[in-house]
Design an enzyme around this catalytic site. Structure first.
Site, PDB file in Angstrom:
ATOM      1  N   GLY A 255       2.843   9.925  -9.223  1.00 47.33           N
ATOM      2  CA  GLY A 255       1.518  10.212  -8.692  1.00 47.33           C
ATOM      3  C   GLY A 255       0.349   9.938  -9.607  1.00 47.33           C
TER       4      GLY A 255
ATOM      5  N   GLU B 246       8.647   9.654 -11.894  1.00 52.58           N
ATOM      6  CA  GLU B 246       8.819   8.516 -10.983  1.00 52.58           C
ATOM      7  C   GLU B 246       7.494   7.774 -10.735  1.00 52.58           C
ATOM      8  OE1 GLU B 246      12.470  10.255  -8.241  1.00 52.58           O
ATOM      9  OE2 GLU B 246      10.403  10.657  -7.646  1.00 52.58           O
ATOM     10  N   PRO B 247       6.951   7.133 -11.731  1.00 55.19           N
ATOM     11  CA  PRO B 247       5.695   6.397 -11.529  1.00 55.19           C
ATOM     12  C   PRO B 247       5.914   5.097 -10.764  1.00 55.19           C
ATOM     13  CG  PRO B 247       6.508   6.029 -13.744  1.00 55.19           C
ATOM     14  CD  PRO B 247       7.426   7.046 -13.115  1.00 55.19           C
ATOM     15  N   GLY B 248       4.994   4.771  -9.916  1.00 50.49           N
ATOM     16  CA  GLY B 248       5.016   3.486  -9.233  1.00 50.49           C
ATOM     17  C   GLY B 248       3.685   2.783  -9.420  1.00 50.49           C
ATOM     18  N   ARG B 249       2.634   3.369  -8.847  1.00 51.01           N
ATOM     19  CA  ARG B 249       1.299   2.800  -8.910  1.00 51.01           C
ATOM     20  C   ARG B 249       0.831   2.547 -10.346  1.00 51.01           C
ATOM     21  NH1 ARG B 249      -2.639   3.977  -5.048  1.00 51.01           N
ATOM     22  NH2 ARG B 249      -1.400   5.802  -4.468  1.00 51.01           N
TER      23      ARG B 249
ATOM     24  N   ARG C   3      -4.814  -0.582   2.725  1.00 48.87           N
ATOM     25  CA  ARG C   3      -5.285   0.659   2.106  1.00 48.87           C
ATOM     26  C   ARG C   3      -6.735   1.013   2.439  1.00 48.87           C
ATOM     27  NH1 ARG C   3      -5.759   1.233  -2.827  1.00 48.87           N
ATOM     28  NH2 ARG C   3      -5.158   3.414  -2.963  1.00 48.87           N
TER      29      ARG C   3
ATOM     30  N   CYS D 168      -8.635  -9.263  13.945  1.00 39.27           N
ATOM     31  CA  CYS D 168      -9.525  -8.896  15.053  1.00 39.27           C
ATOM     32  C   CYS D 168      -9.637  -7.382  15.163  1.00 39.27           C
ATOM     33  CB  CYS D 168      -9.015  -9.516  16.349  1.00 39.27           C
ATOM     34  SG  CYS D 168      -9.233 -11.296  16.396  1.00 39.27           S
ATOM     35  N   GLU D 169     -10.201  -6.778  14.139  1.00 36.65           N
ATOM     36  CA  GLU D 169     -10.444  -5.339  14.067  1.00 36.65           C
ATOM     37  C   GLU D 169     -11.749  -5.109  13.319  1.00 36.65           C
ATOM     38  OE1 GLU D 169      -8.737  -2.753  15.239  1.00 36.65           O
ATOM     39  OE2 GLU D 169      -6.955  -3.818  15.949  1.00 36.65           O
TER      40      GLU D 169
ATOM     41  N   TYR E 292       1.276  -0.912  -3.233  1.00 33.17           N
ATOM     42  CA  TYR E 292       1.041  -0.568  -1.827  1.00 33.17           C
ATOM     43  C   TYR E 292       0.210  -1.598  -1.081  1.00 33.17           C
ATOM     44  CZ  TYR E 292       2.874   3.763  -3.617  1.00 33.17           C
ATOM     45  OH  TYR E 292       3.671   4.686  -4.236  1.00 33.17           O
TER      46      TYR E 292
END
Length: 435
Positions: free
Chosen positions: A248, A290-293, A330, A361-362, A390
């Site tokens: 996190g 558990e780092p990811g980012r 994101r 198309c949003e 992500y």
């Protein structure tokens, strides 16, 4: 824009990453293009390992694969000596196909299927991060059929609400993840695992959220988790060998972000766990994070080519690029903020206020609102940094857009690690009514 990793600006005024000219990368590989800075990625892995060697010797850093996972990433994580956290059968299959050591795999997920659990058992992965009572029963039954014992780490919801976006809070009581500590479910789960002969309770786990800047949240989580370890020992005379504090740690995206360093995070968590164990007279467990980012996020940059521009006098100028929410959901999902730079005019002053929009198309397909950029026109290359985490992992084929290619850059060399999806790829699983 803040340069990060190995980013530099060369004599032509072009942004470079890993010694590679981003303008040439865009020309050679096309855009949108995910660019990964290998040196930056490996350095983050090594910083975690060095910090733990200083603050808590019995520790393991486990990379959170959901941030970004492919065969090449698995190889790098393996080479750097980290463990790997997977959350699905697809992620597990990827890790195994890459030759990642199964004993260093930690299998998360709040609704693992029978097939996914069977794959993990058959390939003898290290640990199942058990999330609910249904999984306890299912894992026990499948392990019994194979006459083996599965290593279990129970995911606990400790009731700690980290100060981050509500969509990425996970440690509070009202969460789909884990056994709630406050209502007694966590203790009941311990009893059920202990009573199952084919399950071995090895540890407990918590994860309080993502993109966290306030380290005090981890101190509070450590206090709750170590106290629970003591409750387990006192109630069942069982010592928990592993304490997994999840991940996190936040990263820098835009001005105003002030994330702690990896070293500050490791020091805080290590000292908090050590202090609580000493106060409660418990042996120090193996500590896992558990780092990811914070490992892969800063290493990633996405390159786009500018197309149309729409000026609304007195309101806003829209600059459209050839990607958008299909390769980076994101901003649309939880209002994530990014910086950007005109990569082929990297020395030019940021004189224009524009909003970067994608081609889907949003109306909500926006990469950044009211961003200061150098004057740009069709054909210019836009670089958006801090997109390693992500973005690819949440990419889609919305509007039948192919997912971008990914290259790994280092020492002036670029290696493709994910090829671009073609139109043929998009229809490869479709069937006509006559088929």
């Amino acid at each position: 824009m803040k340069l990060r990793g190995t980013m530099q600006i060369n004599e032509q005024g072009h942004l470079t990453i890993g010694g590679c000219d981003t303008v040439q990368l865009a020309k050679h590989f096309g855009t949108p293009l995910y660019v990964l800075d290998e040196e930056c990625l490996r350095d983050a892995c090594r910083r975690y390992r060095r910090a733990f060697s200083e603050h808590y010797h019995n520790a393991l850093t486990v990379y959170a694969g959901k941030a970004l996972l492919n065969l090449a990433i698995c190889q790098i994580i393996k080479e750097e000596g980290l463990g790997l956290d997977v959350v699905s059968g697809g992620e597990l299959f990827t890790a195994l196909a890459a030759g990642f050591p199964p004993e260093r795999i930690f299998f998360h997920g709040n609704n693992k299927t029978e097939a996914e659990i069977a794959l993990g058992l058959d390939r003898k992965i290290g640990y199942f991060m058990v999330d609910n009572f249904h999984e306890i029963e299912l894992l026990s039954r499948l392990a019994s059929r194979r006459h083996i014992t599965a290593n279990v780490i129970l995911r606990i919801a400790p009731g700690i609400e980290a100060h981050t976006h509500e969509f990425i809070q996970t440690g509070q009581i009202d969460s789909k993840f884990g056994f709630t500590l406050e209502n007694g479910d966590a203790l009941l789960a311990v009893k059920k695992v202990i009573d199952e002969p084919t399950l071995s309770l090895r540890g407990i786990h918590c994860h309080i959220g993502s993109q966290i800047f306030e380290l005090e949240s981890y101190v509070l989580a450590a206090k709750a988790m170590v106290a629970f370890m003591k409750t387990i020992r006192d109630r069942y005379q069982v010592s928990v060998d592993i304490l997994n504090m999840g991940g996190g740690l936040g990263i820098y995206y835009v001005p105003g972000d002030a994330p702690p360093t990896i070293e500050e995070y490791v020091s805080t968590v290590s000292k908090a766990v050590s202090r609580e164990c000493e106060d409660l007279q418990l042996p120090k467990p193996m500590l896992i994070v558990e780092p990811g980012r914070s490992i892969v996020g800063p290493a990633g940059t996405t390159l786009y080519t500018v197309g149309a521009t729409k000026q609304i006098p007195g309101v806003r100028t829209y600059v459209a690029v050839d990607g958008g929410m299909a390769d980076n959901i994101r901003p649309a999902l939880y209002n994530a903020k990014y910086e950007a730079i005109v990569a082929n005019k990297a020395r030019n002053a940021d004189t224009n206020c524009v909003s970067l929009t994608g081609k889907c198309c949003e109306s909500g397909d926006m990469l950044a609102w009211d961003l200061e950029l150098a004057s740009c026109q069709a054909g210019d290359i836009i670089a958006v940094p801090a997109t390693g985490a992500y973005c690819y992992s949440m990419a889609s084929n919305y509007n039948r857009l192919g997912r971008p290619a990914m290259v790994l850059v280092k020492d002036g060399q670029a290696r493709m690690i994910v090829r671009r999806e073609t139109y043929s790829d998009l229809i490869s699983h479709d069937l006509l009514l006559t088929d």
